[in-house]
Write a protein that holds these residues in place. Structure first.
Motif, PDB file in Angstrom:
ATOM      1  N   LEU A 276      16.801  14.060   3.958  1.00  0.00           N
ATOM      2  CA  LEU A 276      17.883  13.239   3.425  1.00  0.00           C
ATOM      3  C   LEU A 276      17.585  11.750   3.504  1.00  0.00           C
ATOM      4  CD1 LEU A 276      20.947  15.201   4.904  1.00  0.00           C
ATOM      5  CD2 LEU A 276      19.962  15.368   2.614  1.00  0.00           C
ATOM      6  N   HIS A 277      17.200  11.275   4.674  1.00  0.00           N
ATOM      7  CA  HIS A 277      16.950   9.846   4.862  1.00  0.00           C
ATOM      8  C   HIS A 277      15.742   9.657   5.769  1.00  0.00           C
ATOM      9  CE1 HIS A 277      20.772   8.802   2.992  1.00  0.00           C
ATOM     10  NE2 HIS A 277      21.347   9.738   3.736  1.00  0.00           N
ATOM     11  N   HIS A 278      15.108   8.504   5.642  1.00  0.00           N
ATOM     12  CA  HIS A 278      14.036   8.129   6.547  1.00  0.00           C
ATOM     13  C   HIS A 278      13.907   6.617   6.553  1.00  0.00           C
ATOM     14  CE1 HIS A 278      11.463   7.511   2.999  1.00  0.00           C
ATOM     15  NE2 HIS A 278      11.920   8.663   2.574  1.00  0.00           N
ATOM     16  N   ARG A 279      13.079   6.089   7.420  1.00  0.00           N
ATOM     17  CA  ARG A 279      13.046   4.644   7.639  1.00  0.00           C
ATOM     18  C   ARG A 279      12.358   3.871   6.528  1.00  0.00           C
ATOM     19  NH1 ARG A 279       9.940   2.993  11.251  1.00  0.00           N
ATOM     20  NH2 ARG A 279       8.755   4.889  11.698  1.00  0.00           N
ATOM     21  N   LYS A 280      11.543   4.531   5.695  1.00  0.00           N
ATOM     22  CA  LYS A 280      10.745   3.815   4.702  1.00  0.00           C
ATOM     23  C   LYS A 280      11.031   4.301   3.286  1.00  0.00           C
ATOM     24  CE  LYS A 280       8.626   1.347   7.790  1.00  0.00           C
ATOM     25  NZ  LYS A 280       8.851  -0.124   7.866  1.00  0.00           N
ATOM     26  N   MET A 281      12.265   4.542   2.978  1.00  0.00           N
ATOM     27  CA  MET A 281      12.599   4.984   1.631  1.00  0.00           C
ATOM     28  C   MET A 281      12.272   3.907   0.599  1.00  0.00           C
ATOM     29  SD  MET A 281      16.209   7.024   2.258  1.00  0.00           S
ATOM     30  CE  MET A 281      16.344   7.579   0.566  1.00  0.00           C
ATOM     31  N   ASP A 282      12.427   2.632   0.984  1.00  0.00           N
ATOM     32  CA  ASP A 282      12.106   1.547   0.051  1.00  0.00           C
ATOM     33  C   ASP A 282      10.636   1.545  -0.304  1.00  0.00           C
ATOM     34  OD1 ASP A 282      11.372   0.850   2.620  1.00  0.00           O
ATOM     35  OD2 ASP A 282      11.926  -1.273   2.401  1.00  0.00           O
ATOM     36  N   ARG A 283       9.764   1.783   0.668  1.00  0.00           N
ATOM     37  CA  ARG A 283       8.324   1.802   0.403  1.00  0.00           C
ATOM     38  C   ARG A 283       7.938   3.013  -0.453  1.00  0.00           C
ATOM     39  NH1 ARG A 283       4.598   1.294   5.543  1.00  0.00           N
ATOM     40  NH2 ARG A 283       5.964  -0.536   5.733  1.00  0.00           N
ATOM     41  N   ARG A 284       8.589   4.128  -0.195  1.00  0.00           N
ATOM     42  CA  ARG A 284       8.302   5.319  -0.991  1.00  0.00           C
ATOM     43  C   ARG A 284       8.661   5.081  -2.462  1.00  0.00           C
ATOM     44  NH1 ARG A 284      10.706  11.496  -0.026  1.00  0.00           N
ATOM     45  NH2 ARG A 284       9.047  12.566  -1.163  1.00  0.00           N
ATOM     46  N   TRP A 285       9.819   4.482  -2.693  1.00  0.00           N
ATOM     47  CA  TRP A 285      10.253   4.188  -4.056  1.00  0.00           C
ATOM     48  C   TRP A 285       9.318   3.178  -4.717  1.00  0.00           C
ATOM     49  CZ3 TRP A 285      11.720  -0.362  -6.432  1.00  0.00           C
ATOM     50  CH2 TRP A 285      12.341  -0.237  -7.692  1.00  0.00           C
ATOM     51  N   TRP A 286       8.965   2.104  -3.995  1.00  0.00           N
ATOM     52  CA  TRP A 286       8.152   1.049  -4.602  1.00  0.00           C
ATOM     53  C   TRP A 286       6.738   1.529  -4.922  1.00  0.00           C
ATOM     54  CZ3 TRP A 286       7.458  -2.685  -7.611  1.00  0.00           C
ATOM     55  CH2 TRP A 286       6.263  -3.394  -7.611  1.00  0.00           C
ATOM     56  N   ARG A 287       6.112   2.223  -3.992  1.00  0.00           N
ATOM     57  CA  ARG A 287       4.752   2.682  -4.258  1.00  0.00           C
ATOM     58  C   ARG A 287       4.713   3.631  -5.450  1.00  0.00           C
ATOM     59  NH1 ARG A 287       1.786   3.676   1.656  1.00  0.00           N
ATOM     60  NH2 ARG A 287       1.603   1.446   2.207  1.00  0.00           N
ATOM     61  N   ALA A 288       5.749   4.431  -5.599  1.00  0.00           N
ATOM     62  CA  ALA A 288       5.815   5.317  -6.773  1.00  0.00           C
ATOM     63  C   ALA A 288       5.852   4.497  -8.057  1.00  0.00           C
ATOM     64  CB  ALA A 288       7.049   6.215  -6.680  1.00  0.00           C
ATOM     65  N   GLN A 289       6.640   3.420  -8.067  1.00  0.00           N
ATOM     66  CA  GLN A 289       6.717   2.566  -9.248  1.00  0.00           C
ATOM     67  C   GLN A 289       5.397   1.850  -9.504  1.00  0.00           C
ATOM     68  OE1 GLN A 289       9.260   2.762 -11.181  1.00  0.00           O
ATOM     69  NE2 GLN A 289      10.656   3.841  -9.812  1.00  0.00           N
ATOM     70  N   ALA A 290       4.786   1.337  -8.443  1.00  0.00           N
ATOM     71  CA  ALA A 290       3.549   0.565  -8.594  1.00  0.00           C
ATOM     72  C   ALA A 290       2.396   1.443  -9.074  1.00  0.00           C
ATOM     73  CB  ALA A 290       3.192  -0.102  -7.262  1.00  0.00           C
ATOM     74  N   VAL A 291       2.247   2.635  -8.499  1.00  0.00           N
ATOM     75  CA  VAL A 291       1.158   3.524  -8.901  1.00  0.00           C
ATOM     76  C   VAL A 291       1.375   4.007 -10.327  1.00  0.00           C
ATOM     77  CG1 VAL A 291       0.056   5.738  -8.432  1.00  0.00           C
ATOM     78  CG2 VAL A 291       0.612   4.226  -6.555  1.00  0.00           C
ATOM     79  N   ARG A 292       2.632   4.298 -10.688  1.00  0.00           N
ATOM     80  CA  ARG A 292       2.907   4.713 -12.065  1.00  0.00           C
ATOM     81  C   ARG A 292       2.503   3.624 -13.044  1.00  0.00           C
ATOM     82  NH1 ARG A 292       2.947   8.603 -15.381  1.00  0.00           N
ATOM     83  NH2 ARG A 292       3.848   9.847 -13.691  1.00  0.00           N
ATOM     84  N   TYR A 293       2.771   2.367 -12.702  1.00  0.00           N
ATOM     85  CA  TYR A 293       2.380   1.286 -13.611  1.00  0.00           C
ATOM     86  C   TYR A 293       0.855   1.156 -13.686  1.00  0.00           C
ATOM     87  CZ  TYR A 293       1.624  -3.183 -15.762  1.00  0.00           C
ATOM     88  OH  TYR A 293       1.154  -4.159 -16.604  1.00  0.00           O
ATOM     89  N   LEU A 294       0.194   1.161 -12.554  1.00  0.00           N
ATOM     90  CA  LEU A 294      -1.261   0.983 -12.535  1.00  0.00           C
ATOM     91  C   LEU A 294      -1.989   2.117 -13.244  1.00  0.00           C
ATOM     92  CD1 LEU A 294      -1.712  -0.280  -8.862  1.00  0.00           C
ATOM     93  CD2 LEU A 294      -1.981  -1.644 -10.949  1.00  0.00           C
TER      94      LEU A 294
END
Length: 571
Positions: free
Chosen positions: A352-370
């Motif tokens: 449900l939740h974890h401490r680095k949800m923001d990093r998980r979301w951002w890396r997904a966006q960054a890798v998708r773009y690259l």
């Protein structure tokens, strides 16, 4: 008295029959019937011989694989010789069908440059391969979709897909063209995002559009445009996953500082397979992160001391490791990770939740773009991977579905719907397909590793919900895992043909033994295949699995879920 009358009647009938049988017309009829039987037998034997010999040539022809054995009631009424004859026909049919499959498979291999035979067929005369992509055409289309139009407006992003933008418009269609351009300028989303907003992480389509706009300014020579030029990480022990994670951090810095990120040296592309301007560059594998104009301008400023002193350009050395690896996630879009739905399961429960949800979301966006568009080189690698794994099955499928002639009709291939509409269809894969990345070896020093049986337990759990699932694309560096996969009945495993680890050595040593080109190409093929699969099983403690999950969640597969064998790191 009645018995005598019956015998007299039989005697009269016999005499009449003898007289009729002795007549000349009757003899002619009998002889004609017997001759007809003989001629028919000879004709059938000759026809069978001719049919068997006609399939020995190089040309591809259709032999129906649908010949089935006669049913039991029919077999019981046929003599032994006839049954043998039918069984021989079935054997010949099977052998000739396999021969045709082999011939078609080799013809496709020849088009890929991978044939070991001497077949040289014209491309127009080979049936279309459903599992292969026209990489040259795909590369041209990707470049068009990633380049601003001459007037500085958006690329041709529309509500249409495929090559419909190439459809010639007459003067009466000018109004349609103007409407299309207005749709683009008002907010058309990038074509590399599959599915709706609900099929991806929150705001994925908007974020990808904004990232492209940020990385592609209208005028790269504008004095207000600033740059960040960075090499990819090249320290020993840094795998491809770690390199991607590092570049995600640099892209976050660029977004926060309103700079255009320009990548420079990429050691993974420093091999003979990457040629020309793509040598030692990310562009060998994926379309560049920014325009050629911005790259040119950034490299002009890189050695300009005044520009560096004014902060117009920065390099990776201007930032600390902490800023790169654990720096601030861009807040330009608010906190979309706060509404991420739980779709990852660990130990039978959703995360449900974890401490680095923001990093998980951002890396997904960054890798998708690259990795938004594959290069022609990467497209060819994927063609080879699909052909090696599924080419034989694709050939059988094409043969079974072709009712007339296997030779492709040139006029048929020029139909507008074929060129412009169906061009958007992705290469065929047998579905449903489960991707599984089994990370073991030296990863034990970073996370809890589990055996292959644990992965397969999750696969069996998945199959209980989807009983038609029986295929696994297996990615692993361990030969023992590949060997163990052969003991699981009811599953079909596919994997790349590469030397794997035997024993426990470091990943760096293993990759060195493979050589730079192989140690880069085959993991990237496995990565991309995992993003295309219907389901995924991995280990959250692995950066590689972490990034695969991110690509799937920005590629229309967020509702496919993710089964993890461990709970590690920030979870």
């Amino acid at each position: 008295m009645e018995g005598l009358n019956q015998k007299s009647m039989e005697r009269v009938v016999s005499q009449k029959a003898f007289q009729i049988g002795s007549s000349f017309p009757c003899q002619i009829c009998v002889v004609g019937f017997l001759c007809g039987v003989c001629i028919t037998s000879v004709f059938l034997a000759a026809l069978t011989s001719f049919a068997a010999s006609s399939f020995g040539g190089v040309s591809i022809s259709l032999f129906s694989p649908g010949i089935s054995a006669p049913n039991s009631s029919a077999s019981s009424s046929i003599g032994g010789d006839c049954r043998t004859f039918l069984n021989e026909n079935e054997r010949i049919a099977y052998e000739r069908t396999e021969e045709n499959v082999s011939l078609l498979y080799k013809a496709w291999s020849d088009l890929l440059g991978e044939s070991t035979g001497q077949i040289r067929l014209n491309k127009l005369h080979v049936p279309r391969a459903p599992h292969l992509e026209d990489c040259r055409l795909s590369g041209e289309m990707n470049h068009r979709l990633d380049t601003r139009l001459p007037n500085g407006s958006f690329p041709p992003w529309t509500v249409w897909k495929g090559l419909l933008d190439y459809l010639p418009l007459s003067s009466v269609d000018e109004q349609l063209k103007q409407y299309r351009d207005r749709v683009i300028s008002q907010g058309a989303y990038p074509p590399w995002i599959m599915g709706s907003d609900e099929d991806n992480y929150p705001l994925t389509r908007k974020v990808q559009r904004d990232l492209w706009l940020h990385q592609h300014p209208v005028d790269c020579n504008d004095p207000s445009v600033k740059f960040l030029v960075a090499d990819w990480e090249r320290l020993p022990g840094f795998g491809i996953g770690a390199q991607l994670a590092g570049m995600c951090g640099l892209l976050a810095i660029a977004i926060n500082e309103k700079r255009v990120l320009v990548t420079d040296y990429y050691n993974r592309a420093d091999h003979d397979g990457c040629k020309g301007s793509s040598h030692s560059r990310w562009s060998c594998y994926f379309i560049p992160e920014t325009s050629m104009e911005c790259r040119k301008r950034a490299f002009e400023l890189k050695d300009d001391k005044v520009a560096r002193g004014m902060g117009i350009i920065t390099v990776k050395e201007n930032y600390t490791s902490k800023e790169i690896w654990t720096g601030h996630v861009p807040r330009a879009w608010g906190n979309p990770w706060s509404i991420m739905q739980p779709t990852t399961e660990i130990n039978g429960s959703l995360l449900l939740h974890h401490r680095k949800m923001d990093r998980r979301w951002w890396r997904a966006q960054a890798v998708r773009y690259l990795m938004r568009f594959q290069s022609e080189y990467t497209c060819n690698l994927m063609n080879i991977a699909r052909h090696t794994a599924f080419g034989w099955e694709a050939a059988k499928m094409v043969l079974a579905s072709t009712s007339d002639n296997l030779f492709e009709d040139e006029q048929e291939s020029r139909r507008d719907i074929e060129r412009f509409v169906w061009s958007n269809h992705k290469p065929w894969l047998p579905r449903p397909l489960l991707s599984m990345h089994v990370r073991m070896g030296d990863k034990a020093c970073e996370m809890k590793v589990v055996g292959f049986d644990d992965y397969m337990q999750l696969a069996e759990k998945l199959r209980r919900r989807f009983p038609h699932l029986n295929r696994v694309w297996l990615s692993t560096e361990m030969q023992d895992v590949v060997d163990r996969s052969k003991s699981y009945e009811g599953w079909r495993f596919h994997y790349t043909n590469v030397t794997r680890q035997v024993g426990n050595i470091t990943m760096a040593t293993y990759e060195t033994s493979l050589g730079r080109e192989t140690s880069t190409n085959y993991p990237l093929m496995n990565f991309l295949m995992a993003t295309e699969a219907d389901f995924f099983i991995g280990a959250l403690g692995s950066t590689w699995c972490f990034l695969i999950d991110g690509m799937r969640n920005t590629g229309g597969k967020v509702m496919s879920g993710y089964l993890s064998v461990n709970k590690d790191r920030f979870w």
